[in-house]
Scaffold this motif. Structure first.
Motif, PDB file in Angstrom:
ATOM      1  N   ALA A  26       1.025  -1.293  -0.066  1.00  0.00           N
ATOM      2  CA  ALA A  26       0.006  -0.124  -0.101  1.00  0.00           C
ATOM      3  C   ALA A  26       0.983   1.143  -0.009  1.00  0.00           C
ATOM      4  O   ALA A  26       2.063   1.122   0.419  1.00  0.00           O
ATOM      5  N   PRO A  27       0.286   2.329  -0.654  1.00  0.00           N
ATOM      6  CA  PRO A  27       1.170   3.852  -0.418  1.00  0.00           C
ATOM      7  C   PRO A  27       1.827   3.848   0.753  1.00  0.00           C
ATOM      8  O   PRO A  27       1.414   3.790   1.940  1.00  0.00           O
ATOM      9  N   GLY A  28       3.196   4.017   0.691  1.00  0.00           N
ATOM     10  CA  GLY A  28       3.832   4.298   2.076  1.00  0.00           C
ATOM     11  C   GLY A  28       4.387   3.183   2.917  1.00  0.00           C
ATOM     12  O   GLY A  28       4.952   3.038   3.788  1.00  0.00           O
ATOM     13  N   ARG A  29       4.031   1.898   2.268  1.00  0.00           N
ATOM     14  CA  ARG A  29       4.388   0.589   2.921  1.00  0.00           C
ATOM     15  C   ARG A  29       5.252  -0.252   2.020  1.00  0.00           C
ATOM     16  O   ARG A  29       5.187   0.019   0.746  1.00  0.00           O
ATOM     17  N   PRO A  30       6.115  -1.031   2.599  1.00  0.00           N
ATOM     18  CA  PRO A  30       6.987  -1.922   1.800  1.00  0.00           C
ATOM     19  C   PRO A  30       6.203  -3.006   1.007  1.00  0.00           C
ATOM     20  O   PRO A  30       4.919  -3.265   1.385  1.00  0.00           O
ATOM     21  N   PRO A  31       6.945  -3.510   0.071  1.00  0.00           N
ATOM     22  CA  PRO A  31       6.205  -4.616  -0.571  1.00  0.00           C
ATOM     23  C   PRO A  31       5.857  -5.907   0.243  1.00  0.00           C
ATOM     24  O   PRO A  31       6.613  -5.959   1.296  1.00  0.00           O
ATOM     25  N   THR A  32       4.934  -6.654  -0.268  1.00  0.00           N
ATOM     26  CA  THR A  32       4.622  -7.818   0.486  1.00  0.00           C
ATOM     27  C   THR A  32       5.238  -9.131  -0.159  1.00  0.00           C
ATOM     28  O   THR A  32       4.797  -9.023  -1.373  1.00  0.00           O
ATOM     29  N   SER A  33       5.999  -9.904   0.852  1.00  0.00           N
ATOM     30  CA  SER A  33       6.218 -11.129  -0.069  1.00  0.00           C
ATOM     31  C   SER A  33       5.814 -12.339   1.038  1.00  0.00           C
ATOM     32  O   SER A  33       6.047 -12.170   2.341  1.00  0.00           O
ATOM     33  N   VAL A  34       5.450 -13.427   0.162  1.00  0.00           N
ATOM     34  CA  VAL A  34       5.067 -14.532   0.806  1.00  0.00           C
ATOM     35  C   VAL A  34       5.465 -15.907   0.205  1.00  0.00           C
ATOM     36  O   VAL A  34       5.297 -15.872  -1.021  1.00  0.00           O
ATOM     37  N   PRO A  35       5.759 -16.832   0.794  1.00  0.00           N
ATOM     38  CA  PRO A  35       6.207 -18.085   0.272  1.00  0.00           C
ATOM     39  C   PRO A  35       4.905 -18.819  -0.277  1.00  0.00           C
ATOM     40  O   PRO A  35       3.958 -18.521   0.272  1.00  0.00           O
ATOM     41  N   THR A  36       4.971 -19.425  -1.552  1.00  0.00           N
ATOM     42  CA  THR A  36       3.509 -19.720  -2.094  1.00  0.00           C
ATOM     43  C   THR A  36       3.974 -21.132  -2.968  1.00  0.00           C
ATOM     44  O   THR A  36       5.115 -21.301  -3.464  1.00  0.00           O
ATOM     45  N   PHE A  37       3.026 -22.081  -3.135  1.00  0.00           N
ATOM     46  CA  PHE A  37       2.936 -23.085  -3.981  1.00  0.00           C
ATOM     47  C   PHE A  37       2.260 -22.646  -5.234  1.00  0.00           C
ATOM     48  O   PHE A  37       1.420 -21.501  -5.471  1.00  0.00           O
ATOM     49  N   TYR A  38       2.649 -22.883  -6.565  1.00  0.00           N
ATOM     50  CA  TYR A  38       2.400 -22.622  -7.699  1.00  0.00           C
ATOM     51  C   TYR A  38       2.504 -23.568  -8.738  1.00  0.00           C
ATOM     52  O   TYR A  38       3.091 -24.620  -8.534  1.00  0.00           O
ATOM     53  N   ARG A  59      -3.231  -9.105   0.862  1.00  0.00           N
ATOM     54  CA  ARG A  59      -2.561  -9.807  -0.411  1.00  0.00           C
ATOM     55  C   ARG A  59      -3.278  -9.560  -1.698  1.00  0.00           C
ATOM     56  O   ARG A  59      -2.826  -9.205  -2.347  1.00  0.00           O
ATOM     57  N   ILE A  60      -4.516 -10.168  -1.350  1.00  0.00           N
ATOM     58  CA  ILE A  60      -5.500 -10.399  -2.337  1.00  0.00           C
ATOM     59  C   ILE A  60      -5.837  -8.844  -3.175  1.00  0.00           C
ATOM     60  O   ILE A  60      -5.536  -8.743  -4.251  1.00  0.00           O
ATOM     61  N   ASP A  61      -6.045  -8.255  -2.124  1.00  0.00           N
ATOM     62  CA  ASP A  61      -6.400  -6.741  -2.782  1.00  0.00           C
ATOM     63  C   ASP A  61      -5.054  -5.983  -3.113  1.00  0.00           C
ATOM     64  O   ASP A  61      -5.375  -5.422  -4.387  1.00  0.00           O
ATOM     65  N   LEU A  62      -3.794  -6.245  -2.767  1.00  0.00           N
ATOM     66  CA  LEU A  62      -2.635  -5.735  -3.179  1.00  0.00           C
ATOM     67  C   LEU A  62      -2.305  -6.230  -4.795  1.00  0.00           C
ATOM     68  O   LEU A  62      -2.134  -5.430  -5.519  1.00  0.00           O
ATOM     69  N   ILE A  63      -2.682  -7.452  -4.883  1.00  0.00           N
ATOM     70  CA  ILE A  63      -2.315  -8.101  -6.233  1.00  0.00           C
ATOM     71  C   ILE A  63      -3.549  -7.521  -7.135  1.00  0.00           C
ATOM     72  O   ILE A  63      -2.995  -7.112  -8.368  1.00  0.00           O
ATOM     73  N   LYS A  64      -4.547  -7.444  -6.865  1.00  0.00           N
ATOM     74  CA  LYS A  64      -5.705  -6.919  -7.739  1.00  0.00           C
ATOM     75  C   LYS A  64      -5.466  -5.491  -8.179  1.00  0.00           C
ATOM     76  O   LYS A  64      -5.437  -5.183  -9.340  1.00  0.00           O
ATOM     77  N   ALA A  65      -5.012  -4.702  -7.113  1.00  0.00           N
ATOM     78  CA  ALA A  65      -4.640  -3.325  -7.326  1.00  0.00           C
ATOM     79  C   ALA A  65      -3.411  -3.112  -8.118  1.00  0.00           C
ATOM     80  O   ALA A  65      -3.269  -2.413  -9.042  1.00  0.00           O
ATOM     81  N   ALA A  66      -2.320  -3.782  -7.894  1.00  0.00           N
ATOM     82  CA  ALA A  66      -1.065  -3.658  -8.712  1.00  0.00           C
ATOM     83  C   ALA A  66      -1.237  -4.265 -10.171  1.00  0.00           C
ATOM     84  O   ALA A  66      -0.501  -3.718 -10.971  1.00  0.00           O
TER      85      ALA A  66
END
Length: 145
Positions: A26-38, A59-66
């Motif tokens: 989010a504005p003013g916040r660092p990136p979000t990182s998470v381990p994931t299966f894919y 995280r879901i909202d951030l992915i949609k927004a970005a």
């Protein structure tokens, strides 16, 4: 260190590595990182899913927004190697159990994969979201060469 060829990097990404997914914060916040299966097949798109437990709703909202993410996968044993993929969001939706099993089976035995998917889908408060991403930019390195 040497860059991988296109075929090498796609085969590397297609192997069952645990990925680290990063998305702009989010504005003013660092990136979000998470381990994931894919899941990924050479030449195709990257798919993954997440439930709404813990920090996932944000995280879901951030992915949609970005609309874009970065996925990093690495070889755990020596010699080190990695592939980093920048990818654009293609679709967001509700997964089928089979889509979820395709991913879970890459990382765990069948009985655990079945239980994992049933648990994710069985909790009425856990809304599972399925993402599809198209790779747009690749970075890679293999220190074995």
């Amino acid at each position: 260190m040497a860059k991988m060829t296109e075929q090498e990097r796609e085969e590397f990404l297609a192997a069952p590595h645990v990925g680290v997914l990063s998305v702009a914060g989010a504005p003013g916040r660092p990136p979000t990182s998470v381990p994931t299966f894919y899941a990924y097949e050479p030449g195709g798109e990257i798919t993954m899913f997440t439930g709404t437990q813990r920090r996932a709703p944000k995280r879901i909202d951030l992915i949609k927004a970005a609309g874009v993410v970065t996925l990093v996968v690495q070889r755990e044993e020596m010699p080190p190697a990695y592939v980093t993929v920048e990818a654009e969001l293609v679709s967001v939706g509700k997964p089928t159990p089979e889509q979820m099993l395709t991913i879970a089976r890459r990382y765990m035995p069948e009985e655990h994969a079945q239980g994992y998917v049933q648990t994710e889908l069985g909790d009425p408060e856990n809304i599972v979201t399925f993402f599809t991403f198209r790779p747009t930019r690749w970075f890679s390195s293999d220190t074995s060469r």
